[in-house]
Design a protein around this motif. Structure first.
Motif, short mmCIF file in Angstrom:
data_model
loop_
_atom_site.label_atom_id
_atom_site.label_comp_id
_atom_site.label_asym_id
_atom_site.label_seq_id
_atom_site.Cartn_x
_atom_site.Cartn_y
_atom_site.Cartn_z
N UNK A 1 0.73 -1.24 0.02
CA UNK A 1 0.00 0.06 0.00
C UNK A 1 0.85 1.34 -0.07
N UNK A 2 1.85 1.10 0.69
CA UNK A 2 3.07 2.51 1.00
C UNK A 2 3.34 2.96 -0.28
N UNK A 3 3.76 1.78 -1.24
CA UNK A 3 4.56 2.11 -2.16
C UNK A 3 3.49 2.38 -3.17
N UNK A 4 2.42 1.76 -3.46
CA UNK A 4 1.49 2.27 -4.46
C UNK A 4 0.98 3.45 -4.30
N UNK A 5 0.95 4.07 -3.13
CA UNK A 5 0.36 5.32 -2.82
C UNK A 5 1.58 6.46 -3.21
N UNK A 6 2.75 6.02 -3.02
CA UNK A 6 3.75 6.81 -3.63
C UNK A 6 3.49 6.99 -5.00
N UNK A 7 3.55 5.77 -5.79
CA UNK A 7 3.32 5.80 -7.02
C UNK A 7 2.10 6.57 -7.87
N UNK A 8 1.06 6.47 -7.10
CA UNK A 8 -0.14 7.01 -7.41
C UNK A 8 0.27 8.83 -7.23
N UNK B 1 -4.91 14.08 -8.64
CA UNK B 1 -5.55 13.47 -7.82
C UNK B 1 -5.70 13.88 -6.48
N UNK B 2 -6.55 14.36 -5.94
CA UNK B 2 -6.53 14.68 -4.37
C UNK B 2 -5.99 13.75 -3.41
N UNK B 3 -5.40 14.39 -2.37
CA UNK B 3 -4.48 13.43 -1.41
C UNK B 3 -5.45 12.15 -0.86
N UNK B 4 -6.72 12.64 -0.35
CA UNK B 4 -7.77 11.88 0.22
C UNK B 4 -8.20 10.79 -0.76
N UNK B 5 -8.23 11.08 -1.88
CA UNK B 5 -8.80 10.27 -3.10
C UNK B 5 -7.82 9.18 -3.64
N UNK B 6 -6.47 9.73 -3.43
CA UNK B 6 -5.52 8.65 -3.73
C UNK B 6 -5.39 7.55 -2.69
N UNK B 7 -5.47 8.04 -1.28
CA UNK B 7 -5.32 7.20 -0.37
C UNK B 7 -6.50 6.09 -0.35
N UNK B 8 -7.54 6.66 -0.86
CA UNK B 8 -8.96 5.71 -0.97
C UNK B 8 -8.73 4.64 -1.86
N UNK C 1 -3.26 3.63 -11.84
CA UNK C 1 -3.23 4.95 -12.12
C UNK C 1 -4.30 5.24 -13.36
N UNK C 2 -4.76 4.47 -14.01
CA UNK C 2 -5.85 5.00 -15.04
C UNK C 2 -7.07 5.43 -14.25
N UNK C 3 -7.57 4.54 -13.19
CA UNK C 3 -8.61 4.76 -12.38
C UNK C 3 -8.43 6.08 -11.91
N UNK C 4 -7.15 6.19 -11.01
CA UNK C 4 -7.08 7.61 -10.36
C UNK C 4 -7.21 8.78 -11.47
N UNK D 1 2.89 10.16 -7.54
CA UNK D 1 4.04 10.66 -8.41
C UNK D 1 3.45 10.69 -9.93
N UNK D 2 2.72 9.73 -10.13
CA UNK D 2 2.20 9.50 -11.45
C UNK D 2 0.68 10.17 -11.83
N UNK D 3 -0.08 10.18 -10.89
CA UNK D 3 -1.22 11.12 -10.87
C UNK D 3 -1.38 12.05 -10.09
N UNK D 4 -0.46 13.28 -10.16
CA UNK D 4 -0.52 14.32 -9.23
C UNK D 4 -1.89 15.16 -8.93
#
Lengths: 302, 393
Positions: free
Chosen positions: A205-212, A219-226, A249-252, A214-217
C-alpha cells in the motif's frame, strides 16, 4: 558522453527514483547486480506491474538508447535480427550485369554486403553507440515460441549474432538487456539460467500510494489514499485478473477527470471498467464487493 | 577480505546444497553466479543478501516460498537447518529413489494381477455420496470394466502407447521451404539467382503445422477412479509423445501433475502422480475446481490455442453450484473443448444429473471414454482435420 553505471544498490535506487520509478529494495538490488555483472535481467510478473517501465526508465536515466523488441508468435530472424534488402540487391545484380560483371563470386560478394543489410532490434543492440551500450528490451517473451527462445540463447550469453553471408557480429560492449514475461507460458530453463531472475510483485500500500502521488499528481490526497486502499482490498478478492499498477493509475486519472474528491458507490460503478477488464470480475465487484470494501474504508477512516 | 569471502563462498555453496536437497534445481553455474553477486553487491544487510541469492539461485516463481523458508533458517544458523531438514521440511525433500520397493510393488502387482493399483487407500465414505446417483447395476458394470482391463492389461498398455495424435495440428506463423508453397522466399531466390542462368527460379515456403497444446482436466473422484486410472496410462503415453501437454487431476481440489507424468517409465510416473494427489476417490466439486483452473492456470496454459479434454462423469457433489459460469468461461478460453464421459457407454444414458445438464451446452464435443475402442475413437476425432470452430473468446 556516457553516464556511468550506479556503483551501489543505493545509487541504483536513487537512479530509478530520479526517473520517477518507485522501486523497492529487492528490485534495486537485482538491477544493480544485473548491471554490474553484465547479465540480462529476466522480469516476470502479472500484467501491469511496471516491468516494461523499468527498461524505459533505465534507458532515460542512463541516457542510453532504448531498443525494444516486442515478441509475438512466429517472430523470426527477418523481423528480430536482420534482413537483406532484396530490392536493392536485385538492382545491384542488374547493374552489375549491365556493366558486364560475369564472375558470380564477385557478384555474391557485392550483393551480400553491409550496405544491403537491414538491421533489426537484436542486431542494432550489438552496435556501439556514442552514449554507451543501449538498453535492449525484449518484451513479453512468453508470446513468442520455443524456436525464437532457443535463438536468443546465443545472443544473450555471448552477445553475438552469426550472419551466414558475412560472419559473426559481436558486441564490443554488451547491451543492458531486460527480458519481460507475463507468464502466459513457462519460459525454458536454459534461457532463464542465463539471466538474473526477478518476480515483480504488486506493490504494497505504501509504495503504491507513492506511485499514485507521483504519476497521478492531480488526484486529491484523500482520493489517492482511498484508491490505493480500495485496490489493495480488491487484490485480496478472488478475481480472474487482479488490477495492476497501470490500472490503478488509469482509475485515479479517470476519477480525477470526473472531479471526484472521494470514492462513492456511484463513481466506482461508473469507472470500474478502467480497473477491471473481465466482465465476470466487474459484475462481481459491482454487485457486492465494491459496497463492502467501501464500508470497510469508511469504518477504518472513522 | 579473501578469507571472509572464502568463508561466505563456502556458506553459499552449502546453502545451494540445502536448496538442491529441498528440490530446487540449482546448478554449479548458479552457485558461481551467487558468489559473484554477493561479492559484487557488497552485502550490508540481510535483505541485500537475500535478494542477491534469490535472483541468482531461483528461476521460477513457485520456488520462492521454499527459498524464503530455507533462507531464514539457514542464515540464522546453518547447522540448525541440517538438523531440522529431516523432520521439518519433509514435503520439501525429494523422495529418495527406492528401486527395490518399486520392483517389489510391480512384482506384487504382477502376481496379484488384480485391482492392485499404485494407490491403495481405504475408500472414504464420501464415495457413496458421489455415487448415489448411479444405480447398483451401473456400479456392477464398472466392476466389469475394471476386470476386463486387468485381463487385457498388457495388450491395453501396448495399444495405449501406440495411440498417437498424428493429425492434430494447427497452422503456425513459422514457415519452411516447400516447392509449391504459397509464400516466396526472397532470400533463397536471390541465392539461387547467383548460381547462374537467365531464369531466376522462385523459391517458395509454406506455413508450418504444429500440434497445439493439450490441456487435460481429469476427474479422479470415487465415481470416476477406475476410468481415471486407465486414462492416466493414455495420458502418460500422450505426455511423452508430444510437447505442451498439461494434465490436471481434480476431485475436491485441483492438482497439476504434468511434471510427474513426464517420467519415461509409466509405473514411476503413475506412482509419483499418486503421491502428488491428495483427493483420490473422494467427492467431486467440479465448479470449484474449474474456478481454480480458470483463475490460476487458464492464462498460463490456454494461451496458444489449446485443445482441452475434460474427463468427468459430471456427477457433482456440490449439486452443480457455481458450475455454469466456470464451464462457460473455460469454453470461451479454449479453442476446442471435448468432454469425455464414461457414463456415455450405457446405452440408456440420459443427461439427468444437474451437473451434466449444466455442462452439456458448453462443450464442443461429447464422447464416451470407457474402453480402448472409445479411446481410439477419441484419437481419431482429435486427429481429424480441423473443422470450423466457434471463434475463441
Amino acid at each position: 558522453m556516457t553516464i556511468s553505471l550506479p556503483a551501489s544498490i543505493d545509487e541504483t535506487a536513487a537512479l530509478l527514483s530520479s526517473g520517477a520509478y518507485v522501486a523497492d529494495r529487492s528490485l534495486a538490488t537485482v538491477l544493480f547486480l544485473a548491471l554490474k555483472m553484465g547479465r540480462p535481467l529476466f522480469l516476470e510478473g502479472e500484467a501491469g506491474v511496471g516491468k516494461t517501465e523499468i527498461a524505459k526508465v533505465l534507458a532515460s536515466a542512463l541516457g542510453r538508447k532504448l531498443i525494444r523488441l516486442q515478441c509475438y508468435e512466429g517472430l523470426d530472424t527477418a523481423a528480430a535480427v536482420y534482413e537483406w534488402n532484396y530490392q536493392a540487391q536485385m538492382i545491384e545484380i542488374r547493374l552489375a550485369e549491365a556493366q558486364g560483371v560475369e564472375d558470380r563470386n564477385v557478384l555474391a560478394k557485392d550483393v551480400f554486403d553491409d550496405r544491403f543489410l537491414i538491421r533489426r532490434p537484436l542486431l542494432q543492440a550489438l552496435e556501439p553507440d556514442v552514449n554507451g551500450p543501449p538498453v535492449l528490451l525484449i518484451d513479453e517473451i512468453d508470446r513468442t515460441d520455443e524456436p525464437f527462445e532457443a535463438y536468443l540463447l546465443e545472443v544473450l550469453s555471448d552477445f553475438q549474432i552469426t550472419i551466414p553471408e558475412i560472419g559473426t557480429v559481436k558486441a564490443a560492449e554488451p547491451p543492458i538487456v531486460i527480458v519481460t514475461s507475463n507468464r502466459t507460458r513457462e519460459i525454458h530453463d536454459a534461457l532463464k539460467r542465463r539471466c538474473l531472475y526477478h518476480w515483480v510483485d504488486y506493490p504494497d500500500a505504501e509504495r503504491e500510494l507513492e506511485i499514485v502521488r507521483l504519476k497521478a499528481p492531480d488526484a486529491a490526497e484523500d482520493l489517492s489514499r482511498q484508491i490505493v486502499t480500495f485496490v489493495q482490498a480488491l487484490r485480496e478478492r478472488d478475481l480472474y485478473k487482479q488490477p495492476g499498477i497501470a490500472e490503478t493509475l488509469d482509475w485515479a486519472n479517470a476519477l480525477t477527470q470526473l472531479n471526484a474528491v472521494s470514492l462513492s458507490e456511484s463513481n466506482i460503478n461508473d469507472t470500474l471498467g478502467t480497473l477491471l477488464k473481465y466482465q465476470d470480475d466487474i459484475a462481481q465487484v459491482r454487485g457486492s464487493d465494491a459496497a463492502q470494501i467501501l464500508d470497510e474504508l469508511k469504518t477504518a477512516a472513522e | 577480505m579473501t578469507e571472509s569471502s572464502g568463508h561466505i563462498a563456502e556458506n553459499i555453496a552449502h546453502f545451494a546444497g540445502v536448496l538442491r536437497r529441498a528440490g530446487v534445481p540449482v546448478g554449479p553455474r548458479q552457485v558461481l553466479d551467487a558468489i559473484e553477486a554477493v561479492q559484487v553487491a557488497g552485502i550490508r544487510s540481510e535483505s541485500d543478501l537475500y535478494w542477491a541469492l534469490h535472483t541468482t539461485l531461483i528461476h521460477t516463481q513457485d520456488m520462492r516460498e521454499i527459498f524464503n523458508q530455507a533462507f531464514h533458517i539457514f542464515w540464522r544458523d546453518p547447522r540448525m537447518l541440517e538438523r531440522m531438514m529431516a523432520m521439518m521440511l519433509p514435503e520439501l525433500t525429494l523422495p529418495p529413489e527406492e528401486p527395490e520397493e518399486q520392483t517389489s510393488r510391480r512384482l506384487a502387482e504382477a502376481l496379484l494381477n488384480q485391482e492392485n493399483t499404485p494407490v491403495q487407500e481405504p475408500e472414504p465414505d464420501v464415495e457413496i455420496d458421489a455415487r448415489e446417483t448411479m444405480s447398483a447395476a451401473e456400479i456392477l458394470r464398472t466392476k466389469d470394466f475394471e476386470q476386463m482391463s486387468a485381463a487385457e492389461s498388457a495388450e491395453a498398455r501396448k495399444a495405449l502407447s501406440r495411440l498417437h495424435l498424428k493429425q492434430d495440428k494447427v497452422l503456425t506463423r513459422r514457415t519452411r521451404p516447400s516447392s509449391r508453397g504459397p509464400l516466396i522466399d526472397m532470400r533463397a531466390t536471390l541465392r539461387a539467382s547467383l548460381r547462374g542462368g537467365d531464369i531466376i527460379p522462385l523459391k517458395r515456403r509454406e506455413r508450418r503445422h504444429r500440434p497445439p497444446p493439450l490441456v487435460v482436466l481429469c476427474d479422479i473422484s470415487g465415481s470416476m477412479s477406475v476410468y481415471a486410472r486407465t486414462f492416466l496410462h493414455f495420458l502418460h503415453a500422450l505426455t511423452n509423445d508430444r510437447d505442451r501437454v498439461h494434465t490436471f487431476l481434480f476431485g475436491t481440489r485441483l492438482t497439476h501433475v504434468s511434471r510427474q507424468l513426464r517420467h519415461k517409465d509409466v509405473d514411476d510416473a503413475l506412482s509419483s502422480v499418486s503421491k502428488a494427489v491428495e483427493d483420490w476417490d473422494g467427492g467431486t466439486r467440479i465448479g470449484e475446481t474449474l474456478r481454480r483452473f480458470n483463475v490460476d492456470w487458464a492464462r498460463r496454459v490456454l494461451g496458444q490455442g489449446a485443445t482441452v479434454l475434460l474427463v468427468t462423469d459430471g456427477l457433482d457433489r456440490d449439486g452443480a453450484e457455481g458450475l455454469e459460469p466456470e464451464i462457460a468461461r473455460l469454453h470461451r478460453a479454449s479453442r476446442r473443448l471435448i468432454w469425455l464421459n464414461p457414463l456415455l457407454r450405457f446405452d440408456a444414458f440420459e443427461p439427468k444429473a444437474l451437473g451434466i445438464r449444466t455442462m452439456l451446452p458448453h462443450v464442443d464435443e461429447f464422447r464416451p471414454v470407457h474402453n480402448l475402442a472409445s479411446l481410439e475413437d477419441l484419437v481419431a476425432s482429435l486427429s481429424a482435420p480441423e473443422k470450423k470452430w466457434p471463434a475463441a473468446a
